[in-house]
Design an enzyme around this catalytic site. Structure first.
Site, PDB file in Angstrom:
ATOM      1  CD  GLU B  80      -1.159   0.297   3.670  1.00 44.09           C
ATOM      2  OE1 GLU B  80      -2.315  -0.104   3.622  1.00 44.09           O
ATOM      3  OE2 GLU B  80      -0.707   0.979   4.590  1.00 44.09           O
ATOM      4  CB  CYS B 112      -2.340  -5.267   6.492  1.00 48.95           C
ATOM      5  SG  CYS B 112      -1.978  -3.669   7.237  1.00 48.95           S
ATOM      6  CG  HIS B 234      -2.407  -8.267  10.161  1.00 44.38           C
ATOM      7  ND1 HIS B 234      -1.194  -7.925   9.611  1.00 44.38           N
ATOM      8  CD2 HIS B 234      -3.065  -7.096  10.394  1.00 44.38           C
ATOM      9  CE1 HIS B 234      -1.125  -6.613   9.503  1.00 44.38           C
ATOM     10  NE2 HIS B 234      -2.242  -6.082   9.974  1.00 44.38           N
TER      11      HIS B 234
END
Lengths: 132, 345
Positions: B80, B112, B234
């Site tokens: 990103e 993400c 994550h």
């Protein structure tokens, strides 16, 4: 002042992958690439050859007055790097603390931005060397 | 058998302590650090961006296994923080590793989780015999707005995976995704820094999708969480993955090998790929790994991997822990210069 776009593109094999030249007639190796072997002339047969990515510092200098586009990186080091095959090339040093930079220090190639061409132009990527 | 054939990780050398960022903005550094469970974050140098990080990870992955780069048929770079809005990092990676010209690819964006989305894409291409090998990279130089909560964790780093069906080191047993339109974090076109929904990023966003994807894969495969030796969730900070594991009754011991955000920060698209690399660095043949990414917007990709004896053949330095330990601390002023938070540069 930005780098000329065709030049950035033309230099990619050398700057991205350390591609040089070898004359199959005399065995000499060149970096940057050459179109003809200056020793063998028309008898020479030039082919691409990848340079080793490791070497050692042959000589170095600390830069305190930078050319346009490099002012924000001051002070930085440049070096003549002797690759494992004996070829010498000129390069900026990256991520290398001052106390580790010395003649003979082992280095390896890293892939970095060379110049951003004023933030609008094409980003010129390529090799720098890092002291191990 | 299709799965990971090789992998490579990269974390920039520079670190800034959360307490140093907090000091600049008049906050209690210890309180912030303990709340987020993040001590410091990795910062890319002034001459690094997500593309240079992607190239470094790709070279590490190729260096670990004896693979001719001309056999890599697809390269997907999830990020990103692309250096170009238009002009792919994928083609720069392809050129830098010598995979050109018989290669397809693209840059992917899903906050993400773009790195794991790339893994799913090349997994499908390899499994359908469209390509021999595919490379999926997650790499970011994540940006947090000065004096925003994200600034304490937004970090730089990434990892690459080569997916193939020969000499597999970790079989990809199955994968699924849990996605909804949940806008908890975004960056509008032409904006420099992302915005987020504060606490909205937790329950309806991170936890719903991470746990949703894990449960979806559990129902699909019929496993029990006890079947896994390692679990990677994550890590937007150090707190969220611990709480997600607690909700699923997964003990911390299973998270520990890939629990890197306390000392690296959140490397966004590179976060789960880096954590999975840290697990592969120490995993033994026969061990099973559950991986669940999370990308705002929002979605989670869940994977079940089984490590094979081939893992020993690619166990070559540098390991993720080597990158974590090779660090130089910088202060906020140098950090602001490196990440171009000073407006005149």
């Amino acid at each position: 002042m930005g780098e000329n776009l065709p030049l950035v593109w033309r230099k990619m094999p050398e700057r991205y992958r350390l591609v040089g030249s070898k004359c199959l007639n005399c065995g000499r190796i060149y970096f940057p690439r050459r179109k003809i072997c200056p020793h063998c002339r028309r008898k020479g047969k030039i082919v691409d050859i990848k340079m080793p990515e490791k070497g050692k510092i042959y000589s170095f200098s600390e830069v305190h007055s930078a050319p346009p586009g490099f002012e924000n990186e001051l002070p930085y080091f440049v070096a003549i790097v002797e690759l494992q095959n004996g070829i010498k090339l000129f390069s900026m040093l990256a991520d290398s603390p001052r106390n580790k930079i010395r003649i003979g220090a082992p280095v390896k190639m890293v892939f970095r931005k060379i110049t951003e061409n004023d933030g609008k132009g094409i980003i010129a990527y390529g090799y720098k060397f890092k002291v191990l | 058998m299709v799965g990971i054939v090789s992998y490579g990780a990269y974390i920039p050398r520079y670190r800034i302590k959360v307490s140093d960022i907090a000091r600049v903005w008049g906050k209690d550094g210890e309180h912030v650090s303990q709340g987020l469970r993040v001590k410091e974050k990795a910062v890319a140098a002034i001459d690094e961006d997500s593309c240079t990080i992607a190239v470094e990870t790709a070279k590490q992955a190729l260096g670990r296994a004896d693979i001719d780069p001309r056999n890599i048929g697809a390269i997907f770079v999830g990020s990103e923080s692309k250096p170009f809005a238009v002009n792919p990092s994928a083609s720069t990676v392809a050129e830098a590793i010598g995979a050109v010209p018989n290669v397809t690819g693209a840059d992917l964006e899903f906050a993400c989780k773009a790195g794991t989305a790339g893994m799913q894409a090349v997994y499908g291409m390899v499994k359908s015999k469209m390509i021999k090998y595919g490379m999926a990279i997650g790499a970011d130089t994540a940006q947090g707005k000065p004096n925003d909560a994200l600034e304490f964790t937004a970090a730089s780093g990434g990892a690459a995976f080569i997916i193939g069906d020969q000499n597999v080191i970790a079989e990809l047993e199955d994968t699924c995704s849990f996605s909804t339109d949940t806008p908890d974090f975004w960056r509008r076109a032409h904006q420099e820094f992302p915005e987020h929904g504060g606490r909205f990023t937790a329950e309806p966003a991170y936890y719903k999708h991470v746990i949703g994807a894990a449960e979806m894969l559990r129902e699909k495969m019929g496993f029990d969480y006890d079947d896994f030796d390692h679990v990677v969730f994550h890590q937007p900070n150090g707190k969220f993955p611990l709480r997600a594991a607690k909700k699923l009754k997964i003990p911390f011991e299973k998270l520990s090998a890939g629990y890197i955000s306390p000392v690296v920060g959140n490397t966004y698209s590179g976060n789960v790929p880096l954590a999975l690399s840290a697990v592969l660095d120490i995993a033994k043949p026969g061990e099973k790994i559950l991986v669940v990414s999370y990308g705002s917007g929002a979605g989670s990709d869940a994977f079940s991997f089984k490590v094979t004896p081939n893992i020993k053949k690619v166990r070559k330095a540098p390991f993720v822990k080597d990158f974590i330990e090779d660090k130089v601390y910088i202060d906020y002023a140098i950090y602001a210069k490196f990440r171009k938070k000073i407006k005149s540069i």
